[in-house]
Design an enzyme around this catalytic site. Structure first.
Site, PDB file in Angstrom:
ATOM      1  CB  SER A 145      19.776  27.903  15.732  1.00  0.00           C
ATOM      2  OG  SER A 145      20.932  27.221  16.180  1.00  0.00           O
TER       3      SER A 145
ATOM      4  CE1 TYR B 197      22.169  29.407  11.320  1.00  0.00           C
ATOM      5  CE2 TYR B 197      22.954  28.902  13.533  1.00  0.00           C
ATOM      6  CZ  TYR B 197      22.091  28.657  12.487  1.00  0.00           C
ATOM      7  OH  TYR B 197      21.145  27.661  12.597  1.00  0.00           O
TER       8      TYR B 197
END
Length: 273
Positions: free
Chosen positions: A151, A164
């Site tokens: 990401s 995350y």
């Protein structure tokens, strides 16, 4: 042990396994790699129907597709799915660690179970799946490719995404260590770091990304899952034989703005001095 000389390109890949391929980036990647001549292994967590739709699209290209349920919170057993799919497909040349989950919870409000779920799914699961795949690639003796879908938050933080960001940052560094250690076996390991992509995870499906305005993203829109799949396909194929240990941002320029600003700016005022 069948080892390639360092830097020896692998043969054209024959079989790819993509985790979390029931929708979004995973589905787009499965279809793209099938179009490039690979048989596809598909894993899914809760959307078996979605996985079957992916498999149907793969088979429409003339390639084989098999699917299996994988719950990356049930480790280490879940990683065995990689071996089962490889056995059924006759090997594994490409592993795409795409399955992931996240949170929108402030750091002080997080509970341990949530943290463990995110870290297991986004970091420990890919670690164990990659071990299974790499061991098979080494035994096959024809090298391979591992692509970790991270990401933009591999590189920069976001409020409300502590586990995350920690997991994706860890997966980015794991990618680099794997690249160093697996190079002698002809296995190239890279990361792809998407920004905002129109997928179920971002609450966007079946949208024309060119009709969605994102003023804070330099290209002015979210990405399409197929745009990420195209980069994964390059890194999975023979043309990327001299690429390893890299992280490829697919974010419309979001990282240049900072992902927090890129997703929150509401005007184009920043484009002028």
């Amino acid at each position: 042990m069948n080892e390639q000389q360092p830097g020896t390109p692998s043969a054209s890949p024959r079989v790819a396994v993509i985790t979390g391929a029931d929708s979004g980036i995973g589905r787009a990647t499965a279809v793209r790699l099938a179009g490039e001549g690979m048989d596809i292994g598909i894993t899914w967590h809760s959307d078996e129907e979605g996985a079957e739709r992916t498999a149907a699209e793969v088979r429409a290209t003339g390639r084989r597709a098999v699917s299996a349920k994988m719950d990356l919170t049930r480790l280490p057993d879940a990683a065995g799915v990689i071996d089962r799919l490889a056995e059924e497909l006759g090997g594994i040349d490409v592993l795409v660690n795409n399955a992931g989950t996240g949170t929108a919870t402030l750091f002080l409000d997080l509970d341990l179970d949530t943290v463990r779920e995110v870290v297991d799914t986004d970091l420990i699961g890919p670690f164990l799946c990659s071990q299974r795949a790499a061991r098979r690639m080494i035994e096959q003796g024809r090298g391979g490719r591992i692509v970790n879908v991270t990401s933009v938050h591999e590189h920069q933080p976001r409020v409300g995404s502590a586990p995350y960001c920690a997991a994706k940052g860890g997966l980015g560094l794991l990618t680099q260590v794997m690249a160093l250690e697996l190079a002698e076996h002809g296995i190239n390991v890279n990361a792809v770091a998407p920004g905002e992509i129109a997928t179920p995870m971002t609450g966007q499906t079946d949208v024309d990304v060119h009709q969605v305005r994102r003023p804070g993203v330099p290209l002015g829109r979210p990405g399409d899952a197929r745009e990420v799949a195209a980069v994964i396909a390059f890194l999975s194929g023979p043309d990327a034989s001299y690429v390893t240990g890299a992280s490829w941002s697919v974010d419309g320029g979001m990282l240049r703005m900072g992902p927090q600003a890129g997703s929150h700016l509401e005007s184009d005022a920043w484009r002028r001095p």
